[in-house]
Write an enzyme that holds these catalytic residues in place. Structure first.
Site, PDB file in Angstrom:
ATOM      1  N   GLY A 102       0.811  -1.210   0.000  1.00  0.00           N
ATOM      2  CA  GLY A 102       0.000   0.000   0.000  1.00  0.00           C
ATOM      3  C   GLY A 102       0.845   1.260   0.000  1.00  0.00           C
ATOM      4  O   GLY A 102       1.974   1.272  -0.511  1.00  0.00           O
ATOM      5  N   SER A 103       0.320   2.309   0.591  1.00  0.00           N
ATOM      6  CA  SER A 103       0.969   3.613   0.553  1.00  0.00           C
ATOM      7  C   SER A 103       2.145   3.689   1.528  1.00  0.00           C
ATOM      8  O   SER A 103       2.228   2.929   2.492  1.00  0.00           O
ATOM      9  CB  SER A 103      -0.037   4.713   0.911  1.00  0.00           C
ATOM     10  N   GLU A 126       5.626  -3.345   0.752  1.00  0.00           N
ATOM     11  CA  GLU A 126       5.798  -2.708  -0.555  1.00  0.00           C
ATOM     12  C   GLU A 126       5.023  -1.411  -0.491  1.00  0.00           C
ATOM     13  O   GLU A 126       3.791  -1.408  -0.430  1.00  0.00           O
ATOM     14  CB  GLU A 126       5.256  -3.591  -1.678  1.00  0.00           C
ATOM     15  N   CYS A 163       1.564   0.226  -9.697  1.00  0.00           N
ATOM     16  CA  CYS A 163       2.834   0.691  -9.142  1.00  0.00           C
ATOM     17  C   CYS A 163       3.980   0.558 -10.140  1.00  0.00           C
ATOM     18  O   CYS A 163       5.080   1.047  -9.897  1.00  0.00           O
ATOM     19  CB  CYS A 163       3.166  -0.085  -7.864  1.00  0.00           C
TER      20      CYS A 163
END
Length: 222
Positions: A102-103, A126, A163
């Site tokens: 995620g962020s 990640e 991403c």
């Protein structure tokens, strides 16, 4: 002279799935599969953007566990939007590791919680990406329009939520043709549907902030 790979279970693993890939990095994504393969029980925190999908996956996993006569506690799913739920999960003394996709902001918050424990645990995260792309002068002369077309397709894929998309492009040499073609391609593309309202709000906020940076010229308005 002797290299060996061993899978040793650490204990229960908390997995936080991504909002943009509910299949590959969600309830039964790569983090869950890796933890189970190593022999670790998994507690998944379902993403609030797709609770129904998370529940369907959980039912499938529990059915598989039942059919194989495995321990019922091998897999669990927690649902909820409250950040306190996520924090309680990471800080629980029985949790031995965290998997997250995620962020950067959310991942960093989970990492800090895990590091602050009396017995810190690893966080396998990640957290976003930038993916710089360099375009050399000869490439721009030979195939500027082709590069712009492929670059636009990558940026727009999945509403810009992959991403793997290039996030920073360095164009060396005369880049006017490339920029014009890229702006025209993106500007003529249909408006994509983003996955949830928070992503849309964050996109609007970041683009507005970027437009105010000295030297930035907006070519396509969202």
């Amino acid at each position: 002279p002797d290299l060996r790979r061993m899978l040793r279970p650490r204990g229960p693993v908390a997995v936080f799935g991504a909002s943009n890939f509910p299949f590959a990095f969600g309830t039964v994504g790569g983090d869950t599969a890796s933890a189970l393969a190593a022999g670790c029980p998994v507690i998944v925190k379902g993403h609030p953007s797709h609770p129904g999908t998370s529940e369907l996956f959980a039912h499938a996993v529990l059915a598989a566990i039942d059919s194989l006569k495995l321990p019922a506690g091998l897999f669990s799913l927690l649902q909820g939007k409250n950040h306190a739920l996520s924090a309680a999960l990471v800080k629980h003394p029985s949790i031995s590791a965290v998997g997250f996709t995620g962020s950067l902001r959310a991942g960093r918050a989970l990492f800090d919680l895990a590091a602050a424990r009396a017995a810190p645990i690893p966080v396998y995260a990640e957290m976003g990406s930038l993916n710089p792309l360099f375009i050399l002068p000869s490439a721009m002369i030979e195939r500027a329009q082709s590069i712009a077309k492929n670059l636009a397709a990558s940026v727009l894929l999945g509403g810009g939520q992959f991403c793997t998309k290039p996030g920073l492009v360095f164009a060396l040499g005369d880049a006017d043709a490339l920029i014009d073609s890229l702006a025209a391609t993106i500007g003529s593309a249909p408006a994509p549907t983003m996955l949830n309202q928070p992503l849309r709000d964050a996109f609007a906020k970041e683009t507005q902030a970027m437009a105010k940076v000295s030297g930035v010229k907006t070519l396509v308005h969202a």
